[in-house]
Design a protein around this motif. Structure first.
Motif, PDB file in Angstrom:
ATOM      1  N   PHE A  38       0.848  -1.198   0.000  1.00  0.00           N
ATOM      2  CA  PHE A  38       0.000   0.000   0.000  1.00  0.00           C
ATOM      3  C   PHE A  38       0.886   1.252   0.000  1.00  0.00           C
ATOM      4  N   ASP A  39       1.796   1.342   0.961  1.00  0.00           N
ATOM      5  CA  ASP A  39       2.652   2.526   1.056  1.00  0.00           C
ATOM      6  C   ASP A  39       3.551   2.669  -0.176  1.00  0.00           C
ATOM      7  N   HIS A  40       4.066   1.553  -0.673  1.00  0.00           N
ATOM      8  CA  HIS A  40       4.878   1.600  -1.897  1.00  0.00           C
ATOM      9  C   HIS A  40       4.072   2.214  -3.044  1.00  0.00           C
ATOM     10  N   SER A  41       2.838   1.763  -3.212  1.00  0.00           N
ATOM     11  CA  SER A  41       2.002   2.275  -4.303  1.00  0.00           C
ATOM     12  C   SER A  41       1.695   3.759  -4.137  1.00  0.00           C
ATOM     13  N   MET A  42       1.567   4.218  -2.891  1.00  0.00           N
ATOM     14  CA  MET A  42       1.336   5.643  -2.641  1.00  0.00           C
ATOM     15  C   MET A  42       2.555   6.459  -3.065  1.00  0.00           C
ATOM     16  N   ARG A  43       3.748   5.967  -2.737  1.00  0.00           N
ATOM     17  CA  ARG A  43       4.977   6.669  -3.141  1.00  0.00           C
ATOM     18  C   ARG A  43       5.098   6.718  -4.665  1.00  0.00           C
ATOM     19  N   VAL A  44       4.801   5.609  -5.311  1.00  0.00           N
ATOM     20  CA  VAL A  44       4.878   5.555  -6.770  1.00  0.00           C
ATOM     21  C   VAL A  44       3.853   6.525  -7.378  1.00  0.00           C
ATOM     22  N   ALA A  45       2.677   6.616  -6.794  1.00  0.00           N
ATOM     23  CA  ALA A  45       1.642   7.522  -7.301  1.00  0.00           C
ATOM     24  C   ALA A  45       2.072   8.980  -7.178  1.00  0.00           C
ATOM     25  N   ARG A  46       2.636   9.342  -6.045  1.00  0.00           N
ATOM     26  CA  ARG A  46       3.086  10.725  -5.840  1.00  0.00           C
ATOM     27  C   ARG A  46       4.197  11.081  -6.833  1.00  0.00           C
ATOM     28  N   LEU A  47       5.169  10.194  -6.990  1.00  0.00           N
ATOM     29  CA  LEU A  47       6.241  10.426  -7.963  1.00  0.00           C
ATOM     30  C   LEU A  47       5.690  10.517  -9.382  1.00  0.00           C
ATOM     31  N   SER A  48       4.775   9.628  -9.717  1.00  0.00           N
ATOM     32  CA  SER A  48       4.190   9.621 -11.071  1.00  0.00           C
ATOM     33  C   SER A  48       3.470  10.923 -11.357  1.00  0.00           C
ATOM     34  N   TYR A  49       2.753  11.436 -10.380  1.00  0.00           N
ATOM     35  CA  TYR A  49       2.057  12.710 -10.542  1.00  0.00           C
ATOM     36  C   TYR A  49       3.064  13.826 -10.836  1.00  0.00           C
ATOM     37  N   LEU A  50       4.119  13.889 -10.040  1.00  0.00           N
ATOM     38  CA  LEU A  50       5.108  14.956 -10.203  1.00  0.00           C
ATOM     39  C   LEU A  50       5.824  14.870 -11.555  1.00  0.00           C
ATOM     40  N   ILE A  51       6.156  13.673 -11.971  1.00  0.00           N
ATOM     41  CA  ILE A  51       6.827  13.489 -13.263  1.00  0.00           C
ATOM     42  C   ILE A  51       5.874  13.812 -14.410  1.00  0.00           C
ATOM     43  N   ALA A  52       4.638  13.348 -14.309  1.00  0.00           N
ATOM     44  CA  ALA A  52       3.646  13.634 -15.365  1.00  0.00           C
ATOM     45  C   ALA A  52       3.412  15.135 -15.483  1.00  0.00           C
ATOM     46  N   GLU A  53       3.327  15.800 -14.355  1.00  0.00           N
ATOM     47  CA  GLU A  53       3.130  17.257 -14.357  1.00  0.00           C
ATOM     48  C   GLU A  53       4.307  17.958 -15.044  1.00  0.00           C
ATOM     49  N   ARG A  54       5.499  17.529 -14.739  1.00  0.00           N
ATOM     50  CA  ARG A  54       6.716  18.136 -15.293  1.00  0.00           C
ATOM     51  C   ARG A  54       6.823  17.941 -16.806  1.00  0.00           C
ATOM     52  N   PHE A  55       6.385  16.770 -17.293  1.00  0.00           N
ATOM     53  CA  PHE A  55       6.542  16.450 -18.709  1.00  0.00           C
ATOM     54  C   PHE A  55       5.256  16.564 -19.518  1.00  0.00           C
ATOM     55  N   GLY A  56       4.231  17.146 -18.933  1.00  0.00           N
ATOM     56  CA  GLY A  56       3.000  17.387 -19.666  1.00  0.00           C
ATOM     57  C   GLY A  56       2.241  16.125 -20.045  1.00  0.00           C
ATOM     58  N   ALA A  57       2.357  15.113 -19.230  1.00  0.00           N
ATOM     59  CA  ALA A  57       1.632  13.857 -19.492  1.00  0.00           C
ATOM     60  C   ALA A  57       0.308  13.873 -18.722  1.00  0.00           C
ATOM     61  N   ASP A  58      -0.516  12.893 -18.977  1.00  0.00           N
ATOM     62  CA  ASP A  58      -1.821  12.761 -18.334  1.00  0.00           C
ATOM     63  C   ASP A  58      -1.635  12.384 -16.862  1.00  0.00           C
ATOM     64  N   LYS A  59      -1.823  13.366 -15.971  1.00  0.00           N
ATOM     65  CA  LYS A  59      -1.574  13.162 -14.534  1.00  0.00           C
ATOM     66  C   LYS A  59      -2.538  12.145 -13.934  1.00  0.00           C
ATOM     67  N   GLU A  60      -3.800  12.201 -14.307  1.00  0.00           N
ATOM     68  CA  GLU A  60      -4.784  11.272 -13.735  1.00  0.00           C
ATOM     69  C   GLU A  60      -4.479   9.827 -14.123  1.00  0.00           C
ATOM     70  N   SER A  61      -4.115   9.629 -15.366  1.00  0.00           N
ATOM     71  CA  SER A  61      -3.768   8.291 -15.831  1.00  0.00           C
ATOM     72  C   SER A  61      -2.490   7.807 -15.149  1.00  0.00           C
ATOM     73  N   ALA A  62      -1.531   8.697 -14.975  1.00  0.00           N
ATOM     74  CA  ALA A  62      -0.276   8.339 -14.311  1.00  0.00           C
ATOM     75  C   ALA A  62      -0.536   7.909 -12.867  1.00  0.00           C
ATOM     76  N   VAL A  63      -1.366   8.645 -12.169  1.00  0.00           N
ATOM     77  CA  VAL A  63      -1.670   8.311 -10.772  1.00  0.00           C
ATOM     78  C   VAL A  63      -2.480   7.019 -10.686  1.00  0.00           C
ATOM     79  N   LYS A  64      -3.469   6.886 -11.540  1.00  0.00           N
ATOM     80  CA  LYS A  64      -4.319   5.685 -11.528  1.00  0.00           C
ATOM     81  C   LYS A  64      -3.483   4.422 -11.751  1.00  0.00           C
TER      82      LYS A  64
END
Length: 164
Positions: A38-64
């Protein structure tokens, strides 16, 4: 290893996933020796959001996809999840299990592919921004969890139980 305050606040934006009764069971499944799935997936989600935001990718899809990439209710260390020679087959099997367990969240084909390829280079290569973001975020989180846990263990050995 505890989640940061920012990560705890961030994940509350996804109650449909994190409050799912099966998903909550991921708290009981170990991950990388020092945390849980659970905690691992939360960390991956937070990182994915930040990376998606930085590179203009779909943030919702990245987090999901990040939240669901390890949605497997199997302890990969369990004997019944290993090959006869003792080598774990978790690395190969769990992306497929995660996609199956995530069907209620109506994954797009691109999201399914991102989850299926997140173990690259041990599995197929990602084919989308979302897939690459998930793969990279997963590796960063895993490295942090493994190394951070190791450092905490060494500190507690040196300084005693109160240090960790």
């Amino acid at each position: 290893m505890n989640l940061s305050e920012k990560t705890c606040s961030f994940i509350n934006n996804y109650p449909d996933i994190i409050k799912n009764s099966d998903y909550i069971k991921l708290r009981d499944i170990p991950r990388h020796g020092y945390t849980n799935t659970f905690d691992h997936s939360m960390r991956v989600a937070r990182l994915s959001y930040l990376i998606a935001e930085r590179f203009g990718a779909d943030k919702e899809s990245a987090v999901k996809t990040a939240l669901l990439h390890d949605f497997c209710l199997i302890d990969y260390r369990a004997e019944d999840y290993k090959k006869p020679d003792g080598e774990s087959c978790y690395l190969i099997k769990h992306p497929k299990d995660a996609v199956i367990n995530s069907r209620e969240y109506k994954l797009t084909p691109k999201e399914e592919r991102a989850i299926l390829t997140h173990m690259f280079p041990l599995g197929p290569m990602p084919t989308s921004k979302t897939g690459w973001i998930l793969t990279i975020s997963d590796k960063i989180a895993a490295a942090y969890e493994c190394c951070g846990g190791f450092i905490l263990n060494m500190a507690s050995l040196y300084f005693g139980k109160s240090a960790a």
